[in-house]
Design an enzyme around this catalytic site. Structure first.
Site, PDB file in Angstrom:
ATOM      1  N   ASP A  52       7.146  -3.390  -7.347  1.00 18.77           N
ATOM      2  CA  ASP A  52       7.231  -2.447  -8.471  1.00 18.77           C
ATOM      3  C   ASP A  52       5.927  -2.496  -9.267  1.00 18.77           C
ATOM      4  OD1 ASP A  52       7.933  -0.925 -10.695  1.00 18.77           O
ATOM      5  OD2 ASP A  52       9.057  -2.555 -11.628  1.00 18.77           O
ATOM      6  N   ASN A  94       5.314  -0.392 -12.087  1.00 22.00           N
ATOM      7  CA  ASN A  94       5.374   0.126 -13.469  1.00 22.00           C
ATOM      8  C   ASN A  94       6.473  -0.506 -14.326  1.00 22.00           C
ATOM      9  OD1 ASN A  94       7.612   1.263 -12.342  1.00 22.00           O
ATOM     10  ND2 ASN A  94       7.017   3.399 -12.673  1.00 22.00           N
ATOM     11  N   ASP A 118       9.751  -0.656 -14.019  1.00 18.76           N
ATOM     12  CA  ASP A 118      11.097  -0.064 -14.160  1.00 18.76           C
ATOM     13  C   ASP A 118      12.118  -0.760 -13.257  1.00 18.76           C
ATOM     14  OD1 ASP A 118      10.405   0.853 -11.660  1.00 18.76           O
ATOM     15  OD2 ASP A 118      10.750   2.985 -12.090  1.00 18.76           O
ATOM     16  N   ASP A 161       7.842   0.834  -5.712  1.00 25.53           N
ATOM     17  CA  ASP A 161       7.281   2.185  -5.687  1.00 25.53           C
ATOM     18  C   ASP A 161       6.022   2.246  -4.816  1.00 25.53           C
ATOM     19  OD1 ASP A 161       5.283   1.035  -7.381  1.00 25.53           O
ATOM     20  OD2 ASP A 161       6.539   1.447  -9.125  1.00 25.53           O
ATOM     21  N   ASP A 208       9.867   7.812   7.914  1.00 23.70           N
ATOM     22  CA  ASP A 208      11.252   7.927   8.360  1.00 23.70           C
ATOM     23  C   ASP A 208      11.621   9.404   8.456  1.00 23.70           C
ATOM     24  OD1 ASP A 208      13.920   6.881   8.897  1.00 23.70           O
ATOM     25  OD2 ASP A 208      13.282   5.158   7.726  1.00 23.70           O
ATOM     26  N   ASP A 249      16.010   8.396  12.164  1.00 26.49           N
ATOM     27  CA  ASP A 249      17.296   7.826  11.776  1.00 26.49           C
ATOM     28  C   ASP A 249      18.432   8.397  12.627  1.00 26.49           C
ATOM     29  OD1 ASP A 249      18.678   6.207   9.665  1.00 26.49           O
ATOM     30  OD2 ASP A 249      19.640   8.117   9.227  1.00 26.49           O
ATOM     31  N   GLU A 263      16.198   5.586  16.296  1.00 28.29           N
ATOM     32  CA  GLU A 263      17.313   4.663  16.036  1.00 28.29           C
ATOM     33  C   GLU A 263      18.538   5.218  16.752  1.00 28.29           C
ATOM     34  OE1 GLU A 263      19.802   2.773  12.292  1.00 28.29           O
ATOM     35  OE2 GLU A 263      19.345   4.907  12.310  1.00 28.29           O
ATOM     36  N   HIS A 303      16.306  -3.166   7.407  1.00 23.62           N
ATOM     37  CA  HIS A 303      16.950  -2.928   6.110  1.00 23.62           C
ATOM     38  C   HIS A 303      18.472  -2.880   6.193  1.00 23.62           C
ATOM     39  CE1 HIS A 303      16.756   0.920   8.110  1.00 23.62           C
ATOM     40  NE2 HIS A 303      17.655   1.394   7.279  1.00 23.62           N
ATOM     41  N   ASP A 304      19.019  -2.790   7.419  1.00 24.52           N
ATOM     42  CA  ASP A 304      20.473  -2.732   7.602  1.00 24.52           C
ATOM     43  C   ASP A 304      21.055  -4.040   8.117  1.00 24.52           C
ATOM     44  OD1 ASP A 304      20.872  -0.112   6.771  1.00 24.52           O
ATOM     45  OD2 ASP A 304      20.547   0.731   8.760  1.00 24.52           O
TER      46      ASP A 304
END
Length: 560
Positions: free
Chosen positions: A21, A23, A25, A29, A98, A199, A256, A329-330
């Site tokens: 990150d 910034n 928040d 990003d 992606d 995907d 995928e 990520h899964d």
């Protein structure tokens, strides 16, 4: 076998929300990614696969896209993205984006139009059906539980969504829809990207009539995957995509494909068929799932892993191409899943990396894997963010009265949020991921496990992965050599050879905390041995005919 740059490449997956990150928040990003490119360059990777950064209401963390040609506000602007791409290319790093075109978001302009009326020009961009005696058109179960159908009152019809109800499936039978997709792909390729990860791309062709699935147990909803996985027109659609778009650029493509077999994998990746470069298959990711599916836990049997990986290695040899991965990520963190994330975290992380990177195929590293990040145990379900996890918990505990502790154990072991905790950059607050409050909690072990520590320690997982990547660039045999398993029946040692011309590699890995004896098989003769890499100090001149392996040990020898 044809030489190609994407066969020789090593890919690093970034899940932007959790990477860095810039910034404050609490959300990773694009500027955060740009700030860490020197780190990726030092690791030695060739390609970044960037999980979706497109405009999205974020029902499924960006896999529900509302505008395919714009950037999600939380991640930054198109100018930020263009700067990131330029900085990657400056460092010799390619970018794979992606491509999520089995479904869009229900907030995409196409769907907003489609639901206005049955004769709207965009209606046929999606899959609509009338109800069946006041019920859903069929009995298929969504990947995120419940029905795959959502009733739309305005037009008195249901639309299909294999995933969340905010992810309506696109209708690939419609040539206009396909044209729109190809046009959008050219938009990004012309901006200079270097490929696509696609995907659930083998879901885009559905069986005519969308019939109900067999349901011998009389459940309310059942998996209908045989009607939308590897469907009747899938090769036609991918061949068309290749002709219209992919063949006009020198790029990397990976599809995928849940439920794909090696025979189908060859059809998708055979270079003469002009479809894709490689596929992500999931067979080895289901080996620790019981008959009840992913949440039904069972220990990994090494024999099953050997059988699965060897099958894909040998059957695609010379006919297709493998993608190699143990994390994404899964998936939960592999060092917690197939290794020992306590006493031998560093050793087992290195061993698992060795096993993978020495095989034939293109290796994929998932962010944090290169420093040996582990699974996380949050104290309550409230701290989890993943839609699949939350829906499963609600279904099992709140609706079916299952034991919450048992369900939480499944989540600790298999939940997707294990991979989505922020990358652990250093030992400062929130692991240096953000100066704000992170969107999902950081794994508390960040004070010991972090990139700053790993880069400064020559014996870290990071430096070991760096060496694995360098070896791949130095030795053609690691990329192109043929694979053969040895000691097939050993229940602790996974060993194999790679052969290219008169060169041979011997890869030995110990999948246990024990000290089994490795015995060189008869017929494997050589006069010279060179130790290329190992995760323990080894006497280079040690005879390797017979020796005891240390816990989670890995060694790779070049034999001549």
């Amino acid at each position: 076998m044809q030489k190609k740059w994407w066969k020789e490449a090593v890919v690093y997956q970034i899940y932007p929300r959790s990477f860095k990150d810039s910034n404050g928040d609490g959300i990773g990003d694009i500027k955060g990614i740009t700030s860490k490119l020197d780190y990726l360059q030092e690791l030695g990777i060739d390609v970044v696969w960037l999980s979706p950064v497109y405009k999205s209401p974020n029902d499924d963390n960006g896999y529900d896209i509302s505008d395919y040609r714009d950037i999600m506000d939380e991640f930054g602007t198109m100018a930020d993205w263009e700067e990131m791409l330029a900085e990657m290319h400056k460092r010799g790093i390619k970018l794979m984006m992606d491509l999520v075109v089995n479904h869009s978001s229900d907030e995409h302009a196409w769907f907003v139009e489609a639901r206005k009326s049955k004769d709207n020009p965009y209606r046929d961009y999606y899959i609509w059906r009338p109800g069946n005696d006041g019920k859903e058109p069929n009995n298929w179960e969504s990947a995120f539980s419940g029905s795959t159908w959502e009733y739309d009152e305005a037009t008195d019809e249901y639309f299909l969504h294999i995933f969340s109800k905010k992810q309506p499936d696109l209708n690939w039978e419609n040539p206009k829809l396909r044209e729109e997709v190809y046009d959008m792909m050219k938009f990004w390729l012309d901006k200079g990207i270097d490929g696509f990860r696609m995907d659930v791309i083998n879901f885009i062709s559905k069986v005519d009539g969308l019939p109900s699935a067999p349901n011998p147990e009389g459940k309310k909803y059942v998996s209908g995957h045989e009607y939308f996985m590897n469907g009747p027109r899938i090769h036609e659609f991918l061949h068309e995509m290749n002709q219209e778009v992919l063949s006009n650029y020198d790029i990397i493509t990976v599809g995928e494909m849940p439920g794909v077999t090696p025979e189908q994998g060859i059809l998708y990746t055979d270079e003469d068929r002009n479809e894709l470069n490689m596929v992500f298959q999931f067979e080895h990711m289901d080996l620790d799932s019981g008959p009840g599916g992913k949440w039904n836990l069972k220990p990994l049997e090494l024999a099953d892993l050997k059988k699965s990986l060897s099958k894909w290695q040998t059957e695609l040899e010379g006919k297709g191409w493998n993608s190699l991965y143990l994390n994404n990520h899964d998936q939960p963190r592999v060092v917690s899943r197939f290794g020992d994330d306590k006493q031998y975290r560093v050793e087992s992380a290195k061993m698992l990396g060795t096993l993978l990177h020495m095989m034939q195929g293109t290796p994929y590293i998932y962010q944090g894997e290169e420093i040996g990040m582990t699974n996380v145990k949050f104290s309550s379900i409230e701290e989890y963010k993943d839609i699949e996890t939350l829906n499963m918990y609600k279904d099992k505990v709140q609706e079916n009265g299952e034991d919450p502790e048992k369900v939480m154990l499944s989540i600790y072991t298999k939940g997707r949020d294990n991979a989505r905790t922020p990358v652990q950059w250093d030992a400062t607050a929130h692991a240096g991921f953000t100066t704000g409050t992170p969107w999902i909690q950081v794994n508390p072990n960040y004070t010991e496990i972090n990139a700053q520590q790993a880069v400064s320690d020559e014996n870290s997982v990071f430096h070991y992965y760096k060496k694995l990547i360098q070896l791949r660039k130095q030795h053609d045999i690691i990329v192109y050599g043929s694979y053969e398993i040895i000691l097939e029946d050993h229940n602790e040692i996974y060993a194999y050879t790679r052969t290219l011309g008169d060169e041979k590699l011997l890869v030995i890995t110990n999948f246990s905390g024990e000290t089994p004896t490795f015995t060189l098989p008869e017929g494997l003769s050589f006069t010279q041995q060179e130790l290329l890499i190992s995760n323990y100090d080894v006497n280079h001149d040690e005879k390797i005919n017979k020796f005891a392996l240390k816990p989670w040990e890995a060694r790779v020898y070049k034999l001549a």
